[in-house]
Write a protein that holds these residues in place. Structure first.
Motif, PDB file in Angstrom:
ATOM      1  N   PRO B  74       0.821  -1.228   0.000  1.00  0.00           N
ATOM      2  CA  PRO B  74       0.000   0.000   0.000  1.00  0.00           C
ATOM      3  C   PRO B  74       0.850   1.272   0.000  1.00  0.00           C
ATOM      4  CG  PRO B  74      -0.858  -1.548   1.596  1.00  0.00           C
ATOM      5  CD  PRO B  74       0.431  -2.117   1.100  1.00  0.00           C
ATOM      6  N   ARG B  77       2.118   1.920  -3.431  1.00  0.00           N
ATOM      7  CA  ARG B  77       1.061   2.410  -4.328  1.00  0.00           C
ATOM      8  C   ARG B  77       0.624   3.843  -4.024  1.00  0.00           C
ATOM      9  NH1 ARG B  77      -2.219  -3.268  -5.204  1.00  0.00           N
ATOM     10  NH2 ARG B  77      -0.424  -4.315  -6.145  1.00  0.00           N
ATOM     11  N   ARG B  78       1.205   4.399  -3.003  1.00  0.00           N
ATOM     12  CA  ARG B  78       0.979   5.828  -2.760  1.00  0.00           C
ATOM     13  C   ARG B  78       2.045   6.650  -3.484  1.00  0.00           C
ATOM     14  NH1 ARG B  78      -0.960   5.383   3.547  1.00  0.00           N
ATOM     15  NH2 ARG B  78      -2.642   3.953   3.052  1.00  0.00           N
ATOM     16  N   PHE B  84      -5.367   2.362 -15.961  1.00  0.00           N
ATOM     17  CA  PHE B  84      -5.651   1.134 -16.698  1.00  0.00           C
ATOM     18  C   PHE B  84      -6.421   1.421 -17.995  1.00  0.00           C
ATOM     19  CE2 PHE B  84      -5.170   0.058 -12.291  1.00  0.00           C
ATOM     20  CZ  PHE B  84      -4.433  -1.102 -12.305  1.00  0.00           C
ATOM     21  N   ARG B  88     -10.865   1.150 -14.384  1.00  0.00           N
ATOM     22  CA  ARG B  88     -11.010   0.672 -12.979  1.00  0.00           C
ATOM     23  C   ARG B  88     -11.561   1.772 -12.078  1.00  0.00           C
ATOM     24  NH1 ARG B  88      -7.239  -3.888 -12.349  1.00  0.00           N
ATOM     25  NH2 ARG B  88      -7.339  -4.801 -14.413  1.00  0.00           N
ATOM     26  N   LEU B  89     -12.638   2.378 -12.502  1.00  0.00           N
ATOM     27  CA  LEU B  89     -13.293   3.399 -11.676  1.00  0.00           C
ATOM     28  C   LEU B  89     -14.483   2.780 -10.958  1.00  0.00           C
ATOM     29  CD1 LEU B  89     -13.340   6.289 -14.292  1.00  0.00           C
ATOM     30  CD2 LEU B  89     -11.905   6.220 -12.266  1.00  0.00           C
ATOM     31  N   ARG B  90     -14.899   3.411  -9.878  1.00  0.00           N
ATOM     32  CA  ARG B  90     -16.127   2.969  -9.199  1.00  0.00           C
ATOM     33  C   ARG B  90     -17.297   3.555  -9.985  1.00  0.00           C
ATOM     34  NH1 ARG B  90     -16.292   2.266  -3.594  1.00  0.00           N
ATOM     35  NH2 ARG B  90     -18.527   2.204  -3.917  1.00  0.00           N
ATOM     36  N   ASP B  92     -20.385   3.352  -9.661  1.00  0.00           N
ATOM     37  CA  ASP B  92     -21.565   3.818  -8.908  1.00  0.00           C
ATOM     38  C   ASP B  92     -21.329   5.163  -8.228  1.00  0.00           C
ATOM     39  OD1 ASP B  92     -19.617   2.427  -7.389  1.00  0.00           O
ATOM     40  OD2 ASP B  92     -21.025   2.252  -5.713  1.00  0.00           O
ATOM     41  N   LEU B  93     -20.088   5.628  -8.255  1.00  0.00           N
ATOM     42  CA  LEU B  93     -19.776   6.890  -7.561  1.00  0.00           C
ATOM     43  C   LEU B  93     -19.710   8.063  -8.546  1.00  0.00           C
ATOM     44  CD1 LEU B  93     -16.951   5.889  -5.044  1.00  0.00           C
ATOM     45  CD2 LEU B  93     -19.406   5.964  -4.651  1.00  0.00           C
ATOM     46  N   LEU B 101     -11.194   9.480  -3.716  1.00  0.00           N
ATOM     47  CA  LEU B 101     -10.954   8.196  -3.034  1.00  0.00           C
ATOM     48  C   LEU B 101      -9.501   8.017  -2.527  1.00  0.00           C
ATOM     49  CD1 LEU B 101     -12.627   5.803  -2.189  1.00  0.00           C
ATOM     50  CD2 LEU B 101     -12.188   4.737  -4.397  1.00  0.00           C
ATOM     51  N   PRO B 102      -8.477   8.262  -3.349  1.00  0.00           N
ATOM     52  CA  PRO B 102      -7.103   8.084  -2.824  1.00  0.00           C
ATOM     53  C   PRO B 102      -6.796   9.012  -1.652  1.00  0.00           C
ATOM     54  CG  PRO B 102      -7.080   8.304  -5.220  1.00  0.00           C
ATOM     55  CD  PRO B 102      -8.457   8.655  -4.773  1.00  0.00           C
ATOM     56  N   ARG B 104      -9.007  10.110   0.514  1.00  0.00           N
ATOM     57  CA  ARG B 104      -9.725   9.571   1.683  1.00  0.00           C
ATOM     58  C   ARG B 104      -8.972   8.376   2.258  1.00  0.00           C
ATOM     59  NH1 ARG B 104     -15.491  10.667  -1.181  1.00  0.00           N
ATOM     60  NH2 ARG B 104     -15.739  12.770  -0.360  1.00  0.00           N
ATOM     61  N   ILE B 105      -8.397   7.586   1.376  1.00  0.00           N
ATOM     62  CA  ILE B 105      -7.594   6.447   1.845  1.00  0.00           C
ATOM     63  C   ILE B 105      -6.415   6.954   2.675  1.00  0.00           C
ATOM     64  CG2 ILE B 105      -6.001   4.622   1.068  1.00  0.00           C
ATOM     65  CD1 ILE B 105      -8.009   4.120  -1.251  1.00  0.00           C
ATOM     66  N   GLU B 110     -11.906  16.188   4.850  1.00  0.00           N
ATOM     67  CA  GLU B 110     -12.851  16.513   3.764  1.00  0.00           C
ATOM     68  C   GLU B 110     -12.685  17.963   3.306  1.00  0.00           C
ATOM     69  OE1 GLU B 110     -15.047  14.620   1.863  1.00  0.00           O
ATOM     70  OE2 GLU B 110     -14.012  12.956   2.837  1.00  0.00           O
ATOM     71  N   ARG B 149      -7.563  10.758 -10.862  1.00  0.00           N
ATOM     72  CA  ARG B 149      -7.453   9.970  -9.633  1.00  0.00           C
ATOM     73  C   ARG B 149      -6.001   9.532  -9.401  1.00  0.00           C
ATOM     74  NH1 ARG B 149     -10.358   4.255  -9.516  1.00  0.00           N
ATOM     75  NH2 ARG B 149      -8.529   3.812 -10.810  1.00  0.00           N
TER      76      ARG B 149
END
Lengths: 287, 223
Positions: B74, B77-78, B84, B88-90, B92-93, B101-102, B104-105, B110, B149
């Motif tokens: 992890p 990956r930061r 891709f 590879r997106l969400r 539904d968001l 998202l990154p 927030r991870i 906020e 992203r």
């Protein structure tokens, strides 16, 4: 935290029917556990109360003099097994009897058939030596007979031990059932979210970040189950204390619902569900 | 920044990469090209820590990929992000939430996330799409969101695997230009593509792979 909570609630809502089914199943399981422990608690209470109230009743022979009675009391005190010794004369016993049964029946007999008695209340630690104590008391020449409700108390103790064993077995079985229910539910939720989790892994989310919403989901399912179980327990309480039921079986209204046991339910339910959720996710791998 | 030293990678006993050695410096823009099955994707996966070398050494930033622990991935990956072909997106968001998202991870607040996401969206001319659900966007727009992203956390390295594979020529050129812009901001960019049009008329380093080996490693200067 807010993000995880939102994610967990969204996940539960998307799978609302399986969530509800799991909550109800866990609720029933917790209700069974609570039911056993409530019964056990009440039997414990009953055994304790009966043991404390039960006294050895020593019937003295007629014409035992006051001096002889005093020496018997002194002798009993010396034995050290009793917390309290009370003398009841045959006249006092008759008065008490008259308050319980029709005095006309006693008049029919024409004399006082009762004898002078001593009520000796046992200390808790003396209960084990009860047979030996009774044997020693009977040796006194002024003692006519000795009575102790040993069989009732022994019976209660057998029930208590059996219930303890049964409750432990049920506790283990039902807890395992809860673990499996939550495990299967969360595993299912995990598979549904596989794509979402893969994205999180690609974005550098740590295993704990990925796990957290599922732990919350497990906790909420456990809490829901607890609420359902508490509802059932409250329903039983209401039924037992309802007017029609209390008139029919008044003794059951004496059943206690201790808050200290019931307040453990949410902690137990949520804790078990969260532990199960943790294991359901297994090791998060990035390969 | 990225170093491969005698790297071999096998799948079911078949060598996908053979004795691959090269290094990429900080701030470079490198195209990796070659025919299908040449090992381009495997090479990027090795950099990203989703595959590990069977032999040889792979070093990325301060990470030694040959012996990296699962819990360190992890963190890698930061520093290294990936774009891709299939985004590879969400789905539904919203666009905003996908890009946020990154952050927030990483546990950003906020109140800090909002201005950063909006700024990136503005730079990519997607500000008006912030509240759109991703699945309603075109392929080109979705790829832009994926790039947004990937760069929102200011990574050191951005990897892209056939980022234009699903796009029309116009949108493809837009995306490649976007990567060039990201590179000019100091970010190392590695793009795997079989489309030579993107580097034909530009001066860029091109690594050509054939049958799992480095066939050519040269700056392309043409026309």
């Amino acid at each position: 935290m807010r993000i995880h909570l939102q994610s967990a609630i969204k996940g539960l809502w998307l799978n609302k029917w399986s969530t509800l089914l799991s909550m109800i199943s866990i609720g029933i399981c917790l209700f069974i556990i609570a039911g056993f422990f409530l019964t056990l608690y009440n039997v414990e209470l009953l055994t304790l109360r009966l043991s404390a109230k039960a006294a050895i009743v020593i019937y003295l022979k007629d014409n035992t003099s006051a001096n002889q009675i005093s020496s018997i009391i002194e002798e009993l005190n010396k034995m050290g097994y009793f917390s309290q010794i009370q003398y009841i004369s045959k006249d006092e016993a008759l008065k008490e009897m008259q308050s319980l049964i029709d005095p006309a029946l006693i008049e029919l007999i024409g004399y006082n058939p009762l004898s002078d008695t001593l009520e000796a209340f046992l200390k808790e630690e003396s209960l084990k030596k009860i047979e030996e104590i009774i044997k020693n008391i009977k040796k006194n020449k002024n003692v006519d007979d000795v009575y102790y409700p040993a069989k009732v108390i022994a019976g209660l103790k057998i029930i208590r031990v059996t219930l303890w064993n049964l409750a432990l077995a049920v506790f283990c079985l039902v807890s395992t059932a809860i673990l499996f229910i939550v495990y299967a539910t969360i595993k299912n939720f995990y598979w549904i979210k596989t794509e979402e989790i893969e994205i999180l892994k690609l974005l550098g989310a740590t295993p704990s970040y990925i796990r957290f919403p599922f732990l919350i989901e497990g906790g909420i399912i456990g809490l829901g189950g607890t609420i359902f179980a508490s509802g059932l327990i409250f329903l039983v309480y209401l039924i037992l204390h309802s007017r029609s039921f209390s008139e029919f079986l008044p003794a059951l209204t004496k059943i206690e619902f201790p808050l200290e046991i019931l307040s453990l339910l949410p902690i137990f339910g949520m804790g078990l569900a969260m532990v199960s959720s943790f294991f359901a996710l297994g090791r998060i791998k990035y390969q | 920044m990225i170093t491969f030293q005698g790297v071999y990678k096998y799948y079911s006993g078949v060598a996908v990469l053979q004795n691959v050695s090269f290094s990429i410096d900080k701030g470079e823009l490198v195209f990796i090209t070659g025919p299908s099955g040449a090992g381009k994707t495997t090479l990027l996966k090795l950099v990203f820590g989703s595959e590990f070398p069977d032999e040889g050494e792979v070093k990325v930033a301060n990470f030694e990929l040959s012996s990296i622990r699962q819990r360190e991935i992890p963190l890698l990956r930061r520093v290294v992000t990936f774009v891709f072909q299939d985004f590879r997106l969400r789905q539904d968001l919203t666009v905003f939430d996908n890009i946020a998202l990154p952050l927030r991870i990483l546990g950003e607040k906020e109140r800090d996330i909002k201005p950063r996401v909006l700024e990136v969206l503005k730079n990519l001319s997607l500000r008006h799409k912030a509240d759109s659900i991703v699945k309603t966007l075109s392929g080109g727009e979705q790829q832009k969101v994926a790039i947004a992203r990937a760069i929102i956390t200011n990574p050191q390295i951005v990897l892209a695997d056939e980022p234009t594979g699903n796009l029309d020529p116009h949108a493809s050129q837009d995306i490649i230009n976007l990567f060039r812009r990201i590179n000019t901001m100091g970010c190392t960019v590695v793009i795997a593509t079989h489309n030579s049009e993107f580097f034909k008329n530009k001066q860029n380093r091109v690594l050509t792979l054939r049958e799992g080996r480095i066939y050519e490693d040269s700056p392309t200067i043409s026309n």
